[in-house]
Design a protein around this motif. Structure first.
Motif, PDB file in Angstrom:
ATOM      1  N   ASP A 252       0.845  -1.191   0.000  1.00  0.00           N
ATOM      2  CA  ASP A 252       0.000   0.000   0.000  1.00  0.00           C
ATOM      3  C   ASP A 252       0.887   1.251   0.000  1.00  0.00           C
ATOM      4  O   ASP A 252       1.708   1.436   0.896  1.00  0.00           O
ATOM      5  N   PRO A 253       0.730   2.130  -1.009  1.00  0.00           N
ATOM      6  CA  PRO A 253       1.587   3.328  -1.049  1.00  0.00           C
ATOM      7  C   PRO A 253       1.406   4.245   0.161  1.00  0.00           C
ATOM      8  O   PRO A 253       2.302   5.029   0.481  1.00  0.00           O
ATOM      9  N   ARG A 254       0.267   4.129   0.850  1.00  0.00           N
ATOM     10  CA  ARG A 254       0.075   4.947   2.049  1.00  0.00           C
ATOM     11  C   ARG A 254       1.063   4.551   3.151  1.00  0.00           C
ATOM     12  O   ARG A 254       1.534   5.412   3.907  1.00  0.00           O
ATOM     13  N   VAL A 255       1.377   3.276   3.227  1.00  0.00           N
ATOM     14  CA  VAL A 255       2.374   2.826   4.212  1.00  0.00           C
ATOM     15  C   VAL A 255       3.751   3.363   3.836  1.00  0.00           C
ATOM     16  O   VAL A 255       4.515   3.830   4.693  1.00  0.00           O
ATOM     17  N   ARG A 256       4.066   3.334   2.553  1.00  0.00           N
ATOM     18  CA  ARG A 256       5.368   3.833   2.104  1.00  0.00           C
ATOM     19  C   ARG A 256       5.482   5.343   2.359  1.00  0.00           C
ATOM     20  O   ARG A 256       6.535   5.829   2.784  1.00  0.00           O
ATOM     21  N   ARG A 257       4.404   6.079   2.098  1.00  0.00           N
ATOM     22  CA  ARG A 257       4.424   7.513   2.379  1.00  0.00           C
ATOM     23  C   ARG A 257       4.571   7.775   3.878  1.00  0.00           C
ATOM     24  O   ARG A 257       5.258   8.719   4.298  1.00  0.00           O
ATOM     25  N   ALA A 258       3.929   6.936   4.686  1.00  0.00           N
ATOM     26  CA  ALA A 258       4.028   7.104   6.143  1.00  0.00           C
ATOM     27  C   ALA A 258       5.470   6.949   6.615  1.00  0.00           C
ATOM     28  O   ALA A 258       5.957   7.732   7.450  1.00  0.00           O
ATOM     29  N   ILE A 259       6.162   5.946   6.098  1.00  0.00           N
ATOM     30  CA  ILE A 259       7.576   5.767   6.455  1.00  0.00           C
ATOM     31  C   ILE A 259       8.371   7.021   6.085  1.00  0.00           C
ATOM     32  O   ILE A 259       9.183   7.531   6.874  1.00  0.00           O
ATOM     33  N   ALA A 260       8.127   7.541   4.891  1.00  0.00           N
ATOM     34  CA  ALA A 260       8.856   8.728   4.428  1.00  0.00           C
ATOM     35  C   ALA A 260       8.589   9.928   5.320  1.00  0.00           C
ATOM     36  O   ALA A 260       9.484  10.766   5.534  1.00  0.00           O
ATOM     37  N   LEU A 261       7.373  10.030   5.844  1.00  0.00           N
ATOM     38  CA  LEU A 261       7.004  11.180   6.666  1.00  0.00           C
ATOM     39  C   LEU A 261       7.593  11.133   8.079  1.00  0.00           C
ATOM     40  O   LEU A 261       7.537  12.123   8.808  1.00  0.00           O
ATOM     41  N   THR A 262       8.148  10.007   8.466  1.00  0.00           N
ATOM     42  CA  THR A 262       8.782   9.933   9.794  1.00  0.00           C
ATOM     43  C   THR A 262      10.185  10.512   9.797  1.00  0.00           C
ATOM     44  O   THR A 262      10.736  10.823  10.854  1.00  0.00           O
TER      45      THR A 262
ATOM     46  N   GLN B 295       0.464  13.003  10.382  1.00  0.00           N
ATOM     47  CA  GLN B 295      -0.022  12.549   9.073  1.00  0.00           C
ATOM     48  C   GLN B 295       0.406  11.114   8.799  1.00  0.00           C
ATOM     49  O   GLN B 295      -0.353  10.325   8.225  1.00  0.00           O
ATOM     50  N   ALA B 296       1.602  10.758   9.229  1.00  0.00           N
ATOM     51  CA  ALA B 296       2.081   9.388   9.038  1.00  0.00           C
ATOM     52  C   ALA B 296       1.186   8.394   9.765  1.00  0.00           C
ATOM     53  O   ALA B 296       0.834   7.334   9.222  1.00  0.00           O
ATOM     54  N   LYS B 297       0.792   8.730  10.990  1.00  0.00           N
ATOM     55  CA  LYS B 297      -0.104   7.844  11.743  1.00  0.00           C
ATOM     56  C   LYS B 297      -1.463   7.722  11.060  1.00  0.00           C
ATOM     57  O   LYS B 297      -2.051   6.627  11.012  1.00  0.00           O
ATOM     58  N   GLN B 298      -1.977   8.820  10.517  1.00  0.00           N
ATOM     59  CA  GLN B 298      -3.254   8.779   9.803  1.00  0.00           C
ATOM     60  C   GLN B 298      -3.172   7.864   8.588  1.00  0.00           C
ATOM     61  O   GLN B 298      -4.097   7.088   8.316  1.00  0.00           O
ATOM     62  N   LEU B 299      -2.085   7.941   7.859  1.00  0.00           N
ATOM     63  CA  LEU B 299      -1.903   7.086   6.685  1.00  0.00           C
ATOM     64  C   LEU B 299      -1.825   5.616   7.083  1.00  0.00           C
ATOM     65  O   LEU B 299      -2.387   4.749   6.392  1.00  0.00           O
ATOM     66  N   MET B 300      -1.136   5.332   8.169  1.00  0.00           N
ATOM     67  CA  MET B 300      -1.040   3.946   8.645  1.00  0.00           C
ATOM     68  C   MET B 300      -2.426   3.413   9.026  1.00  0.00           C
ATOM     69  O   MET B 300      -2.792   2.275   8.676  1.00  0.00           O
TER      70      MET B 300
ATOM     71  N   ALA C 102      -2.889  -0.466   8.896  1.00  0.00           N
ATOM     72  CA  ALA C 102      -1.630  -0.849   9.556  1.00  0.00           C
ATOM     73  C   ALA C 102      -1.400  -0.020  10.809  1.00  0.00           C
ATOM     74  O   ALA C 102      -0.253   0.191  11.219  1.00  0.00           O
ATOM     75  N   GLY C 103      -2.491   0.437  11.421  1.00  0.00           N
ATOM     76  CA  GLY C 103      -2.382   1.314  12.573  1.00  0.00           C
ATOM     77  C   GLY C 103      -1.663   0.708  13.760  1.00  0.00           C
ATOM     78  O   GLY C 103      -1.106   1.434  14.589  1.00  0.00           O
ATOM     79  N   LYS C 104      -1.669  -0.614  13.865  1.00  0.00           N
ATOM     80  CA  LYS C 104      -0.985  -1.277  14.971  1.00  0.00           C
ATOM     81  C   LYS C 104       0.503  -1.487  14.706  1.00  0.00           C
ATOM     82  O   LYS C 104       1.225  -2.007  15.566  1.00  0.00           O
ATOM     83  N   GLY C 105       0.937  -1.103  13.503  1.00  0.00           N
ATOM     84  CA  GLY C 105       2.348  -1.237  13.166  1.00  0.00           C
ATOM     85  C   GLY C 105       2.713  -2.634  12.698  1.00  0.00           C
ATOM     86  O   GLY C 105       1.860  -3.503  12.510  1.00  0.00           O
TER      87      GLY C 105
ATOM     88  N   VAL D 262      10.865   5.509  12.876  1.00  0.00           N
ATOM     89  CA  VAL D 262       9.650   4.761  12.512  1.00  0.00           C
ATOM     90  C   VAL D 262       8.972   4.133  13.727  1.00  0.00           C
ATOM     91  O   VAL D 262       7.796   3.754  13.648  1.00  0.00           O
ATOM     92  N   LYS D 263       9.679   4.065  14.857  1.00  0.00           N
ATOM     93  CA  LYS D 263       9.034   3.554  16.071  1.00  0.00           C
ATOM     94  C   LYS D 263       7.831   4.414  16.459  1.00  0.00           C
ATOM     95  O   LYS D 263       6.884   3.926  17.086  1.00  0.00           O
ATOM     96  N   GLU D 264       7.857   5.685  16.071  1.00  0.00           N
ATOM     97  CA  GLU D 264       6.772   6.598  16.434  1.00  0.00           C
ATOM     98  C   GLU D 264       5.458   6.246  15.753  1.00  0.00           C
ATOM     99  O   GLU D 264       4.399   6.717  16.163  1.00  0.00           O
ATOM    100  N   ILE D 265       5.508   5.421  14.710  1.00  0.00           N
ATOM    101  CA  ILE D 265       4.268   4.977  14.060  1.00  0.00           C
ATOM    102  C   ILE D 265       4.081   3.463  14.217  1.00  0.00           C
ATOM    103  O   ILE D 265       3.359   2.829  13.460  1.00  0.00           O
TER     104      ILE D 265
END
Length: 554
Positions: free
Chosen positions: A328-338, A381-386, A391-394, A418-421
């Motif tokens: 899911d590209p949203r997960v990839r964007r979330a990683i980038a936003l951390t 925003q990264a948490k929202q994307l997850m 994938a909110g639970k990581g 990335v631990k923050e998400i």
């Protein structure tokens, strides 16, 4: 300065429509002087002509290249990484081998620190109207160390070897979809034509020092390069001992100005710290490559000069788009936003880098669209994307990477961010051999890992970065990214001969990659070389080469 339209009109009369469009861009203010000179050199316009145009357009002329005035006769001593494989211009891929090639060999043209191409074994070059054919005029009177004159047959044979899919050329990834074996034609002894698979506006960079394998060898070359180090360059082989070092002496039959040093000596090391100690202890004069982190002890040393080049050297953090947890590209964007990119540049790189925006378009490239907003750290925003991606639970995943330079420290920073998400990273830090493996899909940690960081050297144009790691059929596509829209845009960029057309496509590519984020480009590192106080005339390239013909010691 005012514009001299009479001179500009006279210049335009003998120029192609493509060249005149570039001139108009300079005169109208759409193209900066820097970008004009750089792109004009790519199209094969000579430095005197470029200077004449910029003067007539009111920007002043080109500075005259100055010959170094240092004392001749020095022995220049260099500390460098040990080559990891046998030295062969066709196959070499490691920093130690890349460094040695330009001591004895030369390219058709040279990519300078300003990304401007300068003639070397080719005196001039030009494209046809659509960029499918490039014609190079060769310099006359150039001799190989082995005695024969360098002519078109040698150039044809060199590039047929490099483009041969049945061989083991390291340049195949560069020439894939660009140039095939048999598509290089001799017109006469001093003219060569390259018939390309498709239009390519940046092709001269692919036969320049930007393609470090592309030194011109005799047509008769059969291998065993370590026995001869044959070439046309300013130095000739003295001695070479694998895992120990190499030495070279001035080539008295060189076609250009003779090298200032009598001799150059290269000592091989397995790690950077002993190189730094050797420089500080006076055993060597130059450490070829440092990073802001590994060279921190030298950055403020009054006995050491640091040569810094703005470059496109980057560390690509890939995430496999065909495998969980990154489908899911949203997960990839979330990683980038951390990632705190400002902290990477200021802290990890000690200010010796520029921000990356998750595409190959570095700030150094004239075609980069600087209007595209810079991605910044945004944990909320990264948490929202997850959450939106389910994938909110990581999750837990392994990040594989390399040991050299600052890469392990960069991996540790990402591990913490990335631990923050809710993402737990297990780091698998490997030696280069173990990481790259056979460098083919199915037998390479680099290409098969779900997540990894790979170091990429500088390139004068983004073509290789846009194709090999990102196109659906790319030979280095560790992200396993397959996107037809991206492939079409990359092809359009590569085909564009005009700088303004390149910029327009670049903006669309940058936006698409921010949305998809198959690879994170968070910084582009400066290329740093350390020299002892009193050493002058040293010219490194961000590709890892070192040009020492003008070097001297006080």
């Amino acid at each position: 300065m005012s514009k001299n339209y009479r001179i500009l009109d006279l210049i335009r009369r003998n120029r192609s429509p493509l060249e005149n469009h570039l001139i108009d861009g300079l005169v109208d203010g759409r193209v900066s002087r820097r970008d004009f000179v750089r792109h004009g050199s790519l199209l094969g316009l000579s430095l005197p002509l470029l200077g004449g145009i910029t003067t007539a357009a009111g920007f002043g002329g080109m500075p005259s290249p100055a010959r170094a005035q240092g004392a001749p006769g020095a022995t220049i001593r260099v500390a460098c990484n040990a080559p990891s494989a046998a030295i062969d211009p066709i196959t070499i891929a490691d920093s130690g081998g890349v460094l040695l090639l330009p001591q004895v060999g030369e390219y058709l043209c040279v990519d300078g620190p300003d990304l401007m191409l300068k003639p070397a074994l080719a005196e001039s070059w030009k494209p046809n109207t659509d960029g499918t054919l490039w014609t190079f005029k060769l310099r006359k009177g150039v001799k190989f160390h082995s005695g024969g004159e360098m002519k078109a047959d040698d150039v044809v044979a060199t590039f047929n070897r490099l483009a041969d899919p049945a061989g083991s050329s390291n340049a195949l990834a560069i020439f894939k979809g660009v140039l095939q074996k048999g598509a290089i034609k001799k017109v006469d002894d001093y003219t060569v034509e390259f018939y390309l698979d498709a239009p390519n506006g940046n092709f001269p960079y692919m036969v320049s020092s930007d393609n470090y394998n592309a030194i011109i060898l005799p047509a008769s070359y059969k291998g065993d390069y370590e026995k001869s180090f044959d070439g046309t360059g300013p130095f000739k082989l003295d001695t070479y001992t694998a895992k120990v070092g190499a030495s070279f002496v001035r080539n008295e039959d060189y076609w250009g100005p003779k090298a200032l040093p009598d001799r150059t000596e290269f000592t091989f090391f397995d790690d950077i710290q002993p190189q730094i100690l050797a420089l500080q202890g006076g055993q060597v004069d130059i450490v070829n490559q440092l990073s802001g982190l590994t060279g921190i002890g030298l950055l403020n040393d009054p006995n050491v000069n640091i040569i810094g080049l703005k470059s496109t050297l980057n560390r690509q953090l890939h995430m496999r788009c065909d495998a969980d947890p990154f489908k899911d590209p949203r997960v990839r964007r979330a990683i980038a936003l951390t990632i705190d990119r400002d902290k990477v540049v200021a802290g990890l790189m000690k200010g010796r880098a520029l921000l990356g925006n998750d595409s190959p378009f570095a700030p150094a490239y004239p075609s980069t669209d600087t209007s595209v907003p810079q991605r910044k750290q945004d944990i909320a925003q990264a948490k929202q994307l997850m959450e939106a991606a389910g994938a909110g639970k990581g999750f837990r995943v392994t990040l594989a990477t390399l040991r050299p330079q600052e890469i392990p420290a960069y991996a540790q920073l990402i591990q913490n961010w990335v631990k923050e998400i809710g993402v737990e990273l297990d780091l698998n830090i490997l030696d280069e051999g173990a990481y790259y493996g056979d460098a083919v899909f199915g037998n390479s940690t680099w290409l098969d890992s779900v997540m990894g960081i790979t170091g990429y050297g500088h390139r004068g144009v983004p073509n290789v970065f846009l194709t090999a790691p990102l196109k659906s059929d790319g030979a280095w596509n560790a992200a396993h990214f397959k996107n037809k829209d991206y492939d079409a845009l990359a092809n359009s960029y590569v085909a564009a001969l005009d700088l303004e057309a390149q910029k327009a496509v670049a903006g669309n590519i940058q936006k698409l990659l921010l949305d998809e984020t198959p690879i994170i480009f968070s910084y582009f590192a400066d290329y740093l070389t350390g020299t002892a106080k009193g050493v002058a005339g040293v010219q490194p390239s961000a590709m890892g080469q070192l040009f020492l013909e003008n070097a001297s010691k006080a």
